[in-house]
Design an enzyme around this catalytic site. Structure first.
Site, PDB file in Angstrom:
ATOM      1  N   ARG A  63      11.359  12.286   0.341  1.00 56.61           N
ATOM      2  CA  ARG A  63      11.800  11.269   1.314  1.00 56.61           C
ATOM      3  C   ARG A  63      12.317  11.760   2.592  1.00 56.61           C
ATOM      4  O   ARG A  63      12.045  11.283   3.545  1.00 56.61           O
ATOM      5  CB  ARG A  63      13.059  10.357   0.614  1.00 56.61           C
ATOM      6  CG  ARG A  63      12.475   9.448  -0.146  1.00 56.61           C
ATOM      7  CD  ARG A  63      13.304   8.188  -0.459  1.00 56.61           C
ATOM      8  NE  ARG A  63      14.642   8.861  -0.955  1.00 56.61           N
ATOM      9  CZ  ARG A  63      14.941   9.059  -2.338  1.00 56.61           C
ATOM     10  NH1 ARG A  63      14.149   8.545  -3.445  1.00 56.61           N
ATOM     11  NH2 ARG A  63      16.131   9.341  -2.702  1.00 56.61           N
ATOM     12  N   GLU A 100      23.832  18.084 -12.315  1.00 58.46           N
ATOM     13  CA  GLU A 100      24.695  17.636 -13.194  1.00 58.46           C
ATOM     14  C   GLU A 100      24.195  18.196 -14.681  1.00 58.46           C
ATOM     15  O   GLU A 100      25.071  18.826 -15.485  1.00 58.46           O
ATOM     16  CB  GLU A 100      24.541  16.035 -13.380  1.00 58.46           C
ATOM     17  CG  GLU A 100      25.548  15.433 -14.317  1.00 58.46           C
ATOM     18  CD  GLU A 100      25.318  13.710 -14.058  1.00 58.46           C
ATOM     19  OE1 GLU A 100      26.224  13.115 -14.604  1.00 58.46           O
ATOM     20  OE2 GLU A 100      24.523  13.110 -13.251  1.00 58.46           O
TER      21      GLU A 100
END
Lengths: 176, 176
Positions: A63, A100
């Site tokens: 993006r 994560e």
């Protein structure tokens, strides 16, 4: 074109439970679909750096690429893509960072950034800041100087800005 | 800015054996690094469609995004991203197509293209044509009409143009 600036949050769609349950995703695709809104975003991102002597606009796929092209054009700067491992064809500099779960590696072409060039690092979203921090490390490893980081949307609650306190940071839209 | 158009092939780097042995990769990153070359590419892509009443510029991630932003801006058109499966947050239309080994799925948001909208499908490269064919099917499945396909680089020997004979096709640079 409207004379009054648009309220850009009108062009962001909230999508609940994406990419996983409990996450409210801020979807910028309605902004891309509205030419006036997209143009305003590009103008506002560019205007902040008109006098900042930016040599290079660097952005991570995918993006980030959408905004980097027109902003680089406005600033008369080089556009340098930062990509996932294995995507850039020439010799690269790589940087691996923790996610994560697991880790991710970003790469930049070794000759993409002239020594000491002033680099604007651009992304659509500042969330936890892991990606932008990695991009800044990578730009420096490749010989550039991070002049600033710019985002369309910032999720302030996630405090990603704390990962890039060494640099100027701007975001057009903030969500708490 | 140069008065004479640049020779765009001067800004493409040949990288042998990428992504695998025996493949000569045409690397567009030098073109992105040169503001005049990038601006010329964007202008030349846009000029071809000034009178084509383009409502939407659609492009597949990731390199397609680089050109789609500024071309959409020039044409006053919507920018619609086509992404790999699982990347778009809202409800999508999907299309799965065969690759040399295995298959791939592309998606577009279900509400991204107004019914009957004229769509310019843009990519950096026309090689075997699998991706652009998939993008065109997807645009039609989402309710649009493919007005044309445009590419920065075309590898004519791979005959990808044969996959999109239903549509107008332009490319700025051809390699045999």
């Amino acid at each position: 074109m409207a004379d009054q600036p648009l309220n850009l949050t009108d062009y962001i769609r909230d999508v609940p439970d994406f990419p996983k349950p409990g996450i409210l995703f801020r979807d910028i695709t309605p902004m891309l679909s509205h030419p006036e809104a997209f143009a305003q975003v590009v103008t506002q991102l560019s205007e902040q750096f008109t006098d900042a002597k930016i040599d290079v606009v660097a952005a991570a796929e995918a993006r980030g690429f959408i905004f980097a092209g027109p902003v680089a054009m406005n600033l008369g700067a080089s556009l340098v893509p930062i990509r996932k491992a294995g995507k850039l064809p020439f010799t690269t500099v790589a940087y691996t960072y923790d996610l994560e779960y697991g880790s991710d590696t970003l790469e930049i072409h070794i000759d993409a950034i002239p020594a000491g060039a002033r680099v604007l690092v651009l992304d659509d979203l500042l969330a936890t800041g892991g990606t932008i921090e990695a991009c800044c490390h990578l730009v420096e490893k490749a010989g550039g100087k991070v002049a600033a980081c710019a985002f369309v949307v910032e999720l302030t609650r996630l405090e990603g800005a704390r990962r890039i306190t060494d640099y100027e940071k701007i975001s057009l839209i903030q969500y708490g």
